[in-house]
Write a protein that holds these residues in place. Structure first.
Motif, PDB file in Angstrom:
ATOM      1  N   ALA A  58       0.880  -1.167   0.000  1.00 23.20           N
ATOM      2  CA  ALA A  58       0.000   0.000   0.000  1.00 23.20           C
ATOM      3  C   ALA A  58       0.918   1.217   0.000  1.00 23.20           C
ATOM      4  O   ALA A  58       1.487   1.571   1.035  1.00 23.20           O
ATOM      5  N   ASN A  85      -3.580   6.963  -0.911  1.00 25.31           N
ATOM      6  CA  ASN A  85      -3.143   5.586  -1.098  1.00 25.31           C
ATOM      7  C   ASN A  85      -3.054   5.273  -2.589  1.00 25.31           C
ATOM      8  O   ASN A  85      -4.057   5.214  -3.287  1.00 25.31           O
ATOM      9  N   GLY A  87      -2.101   2.427  -3.612  1.00 18.85           N
ATOM     10  CA  GLY A  87      -2.411   1.025  -3.754  1.00 18.85           C
ATOM     11  C   GLY A  87      -1.188   0.155  -4.018  1.00 18.85           C
ATOM     12  O   GLY A  87      -0.054   0.588  -3.826  1.00 18.85           O
ATOM     13  N   SER A  90      -5.207  -2.047   0.330  1.00 23.56           N
ATOM     14  CA  SER A  90      -5.780  -1.086   1.266  1.00 23.56           C
ATOM     15  C   SER A  90      -4.821  -0.930   2.438  1.00 23.56           C
ATOM     16  O   SER A  90      -4.040  -1.836   2.741  1.00 23.56           O
ATOM     17  N   SER A  91      -4.878   0.227   3.084  1.00 20.94           N
ATOM     18  CA  SER A  91      -4.028   0.483   4.251  1.00 20.94           C
ATOM     19  C   SER A  91      -4.907   0.790   5.442  1.00 20.94           C
ATOM     20  O   SER A  91      -5.923   1.489   5.326  1.00 20.94           O
ATOM     21  N   SER A  92      -4.528   0.277   6.604  1.00 15.05           N
ATOM     22  CA  SER A  92      -5.298   0.529   7.817  1.00 15.05           C
ATOM     23  C   SER A  92      -4.371   0.560   9.017  1.00 15.05           C
ATOM     24  O   SER A  92      -3.539  -0.339   9.186  1.00 15.05           O
ATOM     25  N   ALA A 114     -11.509   9.642   3.870  1.00 14.93           N
ATOM     26  CA  ALA A 114     -11.786   8.216   4.070  1.00 14.93           C
ATOM     27  C   ALA A 114     -11.787   7.874   5.550  1.00 14.93           C
ATOM     28  O   ALA A 114     -10.923   8.307   6.302  1.00 14.93           O
ATOM     29  N   GLN A 131      -8.804   3.081   7.710  1.00 18.77           N
ATOM     30  CA  GLN A 131      -8.620   2.291   6.495  1.00 18.77           C
ATOM     31  C   GLN A 131      -8.740   3.218   5.297  1.00 18.77           C
ATOM     32  O   GLN A 131      -9.727   3.946   5.141  1.00 18.77           O
ATOM     33  N   ASN A 133      -8.541   2.876   1.273  1.00 15.79           N
ATOM     34  CA  ASN A 133      -8.472   1.940   0.156  1.00 15.79           C
ATOM     35  C   ASN A 133      -7.680   2.543  -1.002  1.00 15.79           C
ATOM     36  O   ASN A 133      -7.406   3.750  -1.034  1.00 15.79           O
ATOM     37  N   ASN A 134      -7.327   1.705  -1.942  1.00 13.76           N
ATOM     38  CA  ASN A 134      -6.620   2.158  -3.131  1.00 13.76           C
ATOM     39  C   ASN A 134      -7.390   3.297  -3.802  1.00 13.76           C
ATOM     40  O   ASN A 134      -8.576   3.172  -4.096  1.00 13.76           O
ATOM     41  N   GLU A 136      -8.071   6.230  -2.404  1.00 20.33           N
ATOM     42  CA  GLU A 136      -8.744   7.102  -1.432  1.00 20.33           C
ATOM     43  C   GLU A 136      -7.724   7.964  -0.691  1.00 20.33           C
ATOM     44  O   GLU A 136      -6.524   7.733  -0.759  1.00 20.33           O
TER      45      GLU A 136
END
Length: 195
Positions: A58, A85, A87, A90-92, A114, A131, A133-134, A136
């Motif tokens: 990510a 992000n 991608g 996803s990153s959290s 996000a 989180q 996402n790709n 966002e």
């Protein structure tokens, strides 16, 4: 006839099919995780199927700005930090650190984007990202009061990444602010001329 089902380990995906040598490209259909139909003869060995697994990441990128870079002492300015992000994962739970310079005084903050932007602790300067996402992004706005007539820099950096991030060159950003004071107007001397 057979179809192979290949499960990927965490944070891994398939390389591009039919690109490169037969030993490192993928023979797996990425959308399904299966091979095509395989013909295996009786009493034969079939050993030329390659999963082509690659570590995915990510790629988070950060940018920082200020709504006013030439304020007067006593003015309020707002720093904005944006995390995007790139991608593909996803990153959290990643963390951004932003320690405010001593030339300003914290007033307030607001998160958005996000996951409502995550949570920020003004005492520690730690922004825990939600989180993302790709494709966002999340934002943190920090409003401060300028306390010094000087030049000062504020840097925000991604300090922990919950997922692999193979590009650290875009994990830090800064903005310079030039605080100033208004010089008092000179007091007129003498009496005005009669009209």
């Amino acid at each position: 006839q057979y179809i192979l089902d290949v499960a990927t380990p965490t944070n891994y995906g398939y390389s591009t099919p039919n690109v490169g040598s037969s030993t490192n490209d993928s023979d797996i259909i990425a959308s399904s995780g299966y091979t095509g139909i395989l013909e295996v003869l009786s009493n034969s060995t079939f050993s030329n199927i390659d999963a082509g697994l690659v570590l995915q990441n990510a790629d988070l990128t950060i940018s920082k700005s200020a709504d006013h870079t030439n304020p007067l002492v006593g003015d309020a300015i707002t720093y904005t930090i944006r995390v995007y992000n790139n991608g593909p994962l996803s990153s959290s739970g990643s963390t951004v650190t932003d320690i405010l310079p001593t030339e300003v005084q914290y007033l307030s903050h607001h998160t958005r984007g996000a996951g409502d932007g995550g949570t920020f602790d003004s005492n520690t300067g730690q922004w825990v990202l939600p989180q993302i996402n790709n494709g966002e992004e999340s934002f943190l706005d920090i409003t401060v009061q300028v306390m010094s007539a000087s030049t000062f820099r504020n840097t925000a950096s991604i300090t922990t990444s919950a997922q692999p991030d193979n590009d650290s060159s875009n994990n830090s950003s800064f903005v310079d602010v030039f605080g100033a004071i208004i010089s008092p107007s000179p007091t007129p001397s003498g009496s005005p001329s009669p009209t």
